[in-house]
Design a protein around this motif. Structure first.
Motif, PDB file in Angstrom:
ATOM      1  N   SER A 190       0.834  -1.209   0.000  1.00  0.00           N
ATOM      2  CA  SER A 190       0.000   0.000   0.000  1.00  0.00           C
ATOM      3  C   SER A 190       0.865   1.254   0.000  1.00  0.00           C
ATOM      4  CB  SER A 190      -0.934  -0.003   1.217  1.00  0.00           C
ATOM      5  OG  SER A 190      -0.240   0.239   2.419  1.00  0.00           O
ATOM      6  N   GLN A 227      -7.714  -4.333   4.261  1.00  0.00           N
ATOM      7  CA  GLN A 227      -7.763  -5.403   3.262  1.00  0.00           C
ATOM      8  C   GLN A 227      -7.226  -4.818   1.958  1.00  0.00           C
ATOM      9  OE1 GLN A 227      -8.645  -8.558   3.929  1.00  0.00           O
ATOM     10  NE2 GLN A 227      -9.225  -8.091   6.046  1.00  0.00           N
ATOM     11  N   TRP A 228      -6.924  -5.697   1.012  1.00  0.00           N
ATOM     12  CA  TRP A 228      -6.417  -5.213  -0.269  1.00  0.00           C
ATOM     13  C   TRP A 228      -7.404  -4.244  -0.918  1.00  0.00           C
ATOM     14  CZ3 TRP A 228      -1.514  -5.881  -1.778  1.00  0.00           C
ATOM     15  CH2 TRP A 228      -0.778  -6.927  -1.216  1.00  0.00           C
ATOM     16  N   TYR A 229      -8.699  -4.536  -0.819  1.00  0.00           N
ATOM     17  CA  TYR A 229      -9.699  -3.708  -1.497  1.00  0.00           C
ATOM     18  C   TYR A 229     -10.033  -2.425  -0.735  1.00  0.00           C
ATOM     19  CZ  TYR A 229     -12.822  -6.309   1.669  1.00  0.00           C
ATOM     20  OH  TYR A 229     -13.406  -6.890   2.768  1.00  0.00           O
ATOM     21  N   THR A 230      -9.499  -2.260   0.485  1.00  0.00           N
ATOM     22  CA  THR A 230      -9.667  -0.984   1.189  1.00  0.00           C
ATOM     23  C   THR A 230      -8.387  -0.154   1.158  1.00  0.00           C
ATOM     24  OG1 THR A 230      -9.075  -1.995   3.327  1.00  0.00           O
ATOM     25  CG2 THR A 230     -11.418  -1.912   2.747  1.00  0.00           C
ATOM     26  N   ILE A 280      -5.629  -0.394  -0.987  1.00  0.00           N
ATOM     27  CA  ILE A 280      -5.073   0.008  -2.285  1.00  0.00           C
ATOM     28  C   ILE A 280      -5.829   1.194  -2.904  1.00  0.00           C
ATOM     29  CG2 ILE A 280      -4.506  -0.745  -4.624  1.00  0.00           C
ATOM     30  CD1 ILE A 280      -2.732  -1.879  -2.335  1.00  0.00           C
ATOM     31  N   PRO A 281      -7.184   1.192  -2.959  1.00  0.00           N
ATOM     32  CA  PRO A 281      -7.875   2.366  -3.519  1.00  0.00           C
ATOM     33  C   PRO A 281      -7.582   3.659  -2.748  1.00  0.00           C
ATOM     34  CG  PRO A 281      -9.369   0.506  -3.425  1.00  0.00           C
ATOM     35  CD  PRO A 281      -8.143   0.111  -2.662  1.00  0.00           C
ATOM     36  N   THR A 282      -7.564   3.586  -1.406  1.00  0.00           N
ATOM     37  CA  THR A 282      -7.281   4.798  -0.630  1.00  0.00           C
ATOM     38  C   THR A 282      -5.812   5.202  -0.744  1.00  0.00           C
ATOM     39  OG1 THR A 282      -7.039   3.408   1.363  1.00  0.00           O
ATOM     40  CG2 THR A 282      -9.161   4.501   1.014  1.00  0.00           C
TER      41      THR A 282
END
Length: 448
Positions: A27, A74-77, A79-81
């Motif tokens: 991240s 998590q990866w989906y929280t 990485i986007p942020t």
């Protein structure tokens, strides 16, 4: 200070809090990869449109989203942020540097003082406050995690230090579940960090003055085609001095990445446990805060070259010592010595390098600082990117090589500037140059 109390403290813990499949450092790598892109394309146009003040405020809001995502990492929280934060980082840092440089130069012109010294002093004061965030952020995390210390340190200390490799450490350190603090303590920490970020946005939005960067310029300059702003960072690379400063600019990112990710995990967490990470990194924050102001003041009494050499020698000594040192719990004080010495070198590099950019490229500050943050972010992205793939001793050799290359090329920049004949104060008196001409002729560093 408030914003980076949250982000800086969180960054130092990522590799220890979220080590599974390298999610934490991944991240961070995404953050600085995005920051590279944003520094190249976004700062000039955003600052021109909404000004430095609101660029800072909006960018800070984006930083808060990453802290919120760490409530449920998590990866989906994450990485986007991380991408959102990275795209905000370029405008944030360029606006900050432009604000300080513009304010410093205007003050120097009003008082008839040397621009280089005043801008160095302004950056020194800024970095005093900025690096003090390392004290508060790390103190908060250590106090909270110390409420219920974990036993997440190494079972075999021979796997810690420079010999550590990602695959070796898996078997040497206790399981992630044991090393990770309780979910309640993590929620408390993230709540405090989120509050710091929100307060930072409010302080800037309510109390910071807006400054007019286009003061005294002709109307037609405001009507320049918007696409030219996107290319400003690339066009600035035509200046050979900018190209020569790239390795030194990258070095500051590489070193921060190593200290906040690899030193904290493979030296501190590996031997002492995660609850000591904050206490150890406080030494870096305190040292950086004090020495940033001293570096700004000392630049008025000694040459920049001498101070850069001092920083390089200190830095090289730390790197070599980390290569040779085998950390053990009984060497408790040594864990605090390294970040303290490292902070001395870092304070000099950051304060004087920012001031050097501001004065060398006075006529193109926004493009210059965009370049600064692009290459600084490249250093961070590389450091976090190869963190899960390389052994510690390899990373230390990379740092040492970059340091030698950086100082060599910086010396060439100083040589180029020394070949330009500056106007001395004696010449000014002899020629009876008017006061308004003096203030723009005295500085050694001018856009060629």
């Amino acid at each position: 200070m408030l914003l980076f109390t949250a982000y800086g403290g969180l960054q130092n813990l990522q590799n220890s809090l979220n080590p599974a499949k390298g999610m934490g450092v991944a991240s961070l790598s995404v953050i600085y990869g995005s920051l590279i892109t944003s520094s190249m394309f976004l700062p000039s146009i955003i600052i021109k449109k909404i000004g430095c003040k609101w660029t800072l405020a909006v960018s800070m809001c984006c930083y808060v989203t990453y802290t919120v995502a760490n409530f449920y990492p998590q990866w989906y929280t994450l990485i986007p942020t991380s991408i959102i934060l990275g795209f905000a980082g370029g405008p944030l840092w360029t606006a900050q540097s432009t604000y300080l440089t513009t304010s410093g130069i205007r003050y120097a012109e009003e008082k008839g003082k040397d621009k280089t010294h005043i801008v160095s002093l302004y950056f020194g004061i800024f970095f005093l406050l900025f690096h003090s965030s390392g004290v508060w952020g790390n103190l908060i995390s250590s106090l909270i995690f110390s409420q219920r210390p974990t036993n997440g340190h190494a079972l075999n200390y021979s796997y810690c230090g420079a010999v550590s490799c990602p695959d070796m450490t898996i078997g040497a350190i206790n399981s992630t579940e044991t090393a990770r603090p309780s979910i309640v303590l993590i929620y408390i920490l993230m709540g405090v960090y989120t509050g710091c970020g929100v307060l930072a946005v409010l302080v800037v939005a309510l109390f910071l003055d807006q400054i007019n960067l286009t003061e005294g310029q002709e109307k037609e300059e405001k009507e320049v085609n918007i696409s030219m702003y996107f290319l400003a960072t690339f066009r600035h690379l035509k200046d050979k001095r900018q190209c020569l400063l790239i390795p030194l600019t990258m070095l500051t990112g590489l070193q921060h990445g190593f200290l906040s990710s690899d030193y904290t995990r493979y030296y501190v967490t590996c031997v002492l446990g995660i609850h000591f990470v904050g206490y150890v990194m406080i030494c870096f924050g305190v040292g950086n805060s004090i020495l940033s102001v001293l570096a700004g003041k000392l630049s008025q009494y000694t040459s920049k070259i001498a101070m850069f050499i001092l920083a390089a020698i200190t830095n090289a000594s730390c790197i070599i010592a980390l290569l040779l040192w085998q950390p053990r719990p009984e060497q408790f004080a040594v864990f605090f010595v390294f970040p303290t010495l490292w902070s001395m070198a870092d304070a000099i590099f950051l304060t004087l390098l920012n001031a050097l950019y501001g004065v060398l490229f006075d006529e193109h500050k926004e493009a210059a600082f965009s370049n600064y943050h692009v290459w600084n972010s490249v250093g961070f992205a590389l450091s976090f990117g190869y963190s899960a793939a390389l052994c510690i001793y390899v990373k230390l050799y990379i740092l040492l090589s970059f340091l030698v290359l950086s100082m060599t090329l910086y010396g060439i920049v100083e040589y180029i500037e020394s070949r330009k004949k500056p106007v001395t104060t004696t010449d000014i008196k002899d020629r009876e140059i008017p006061l308004d001409t003096q203030t723009t002729s005295i500085p050694t560093y001018k856009q060629g």
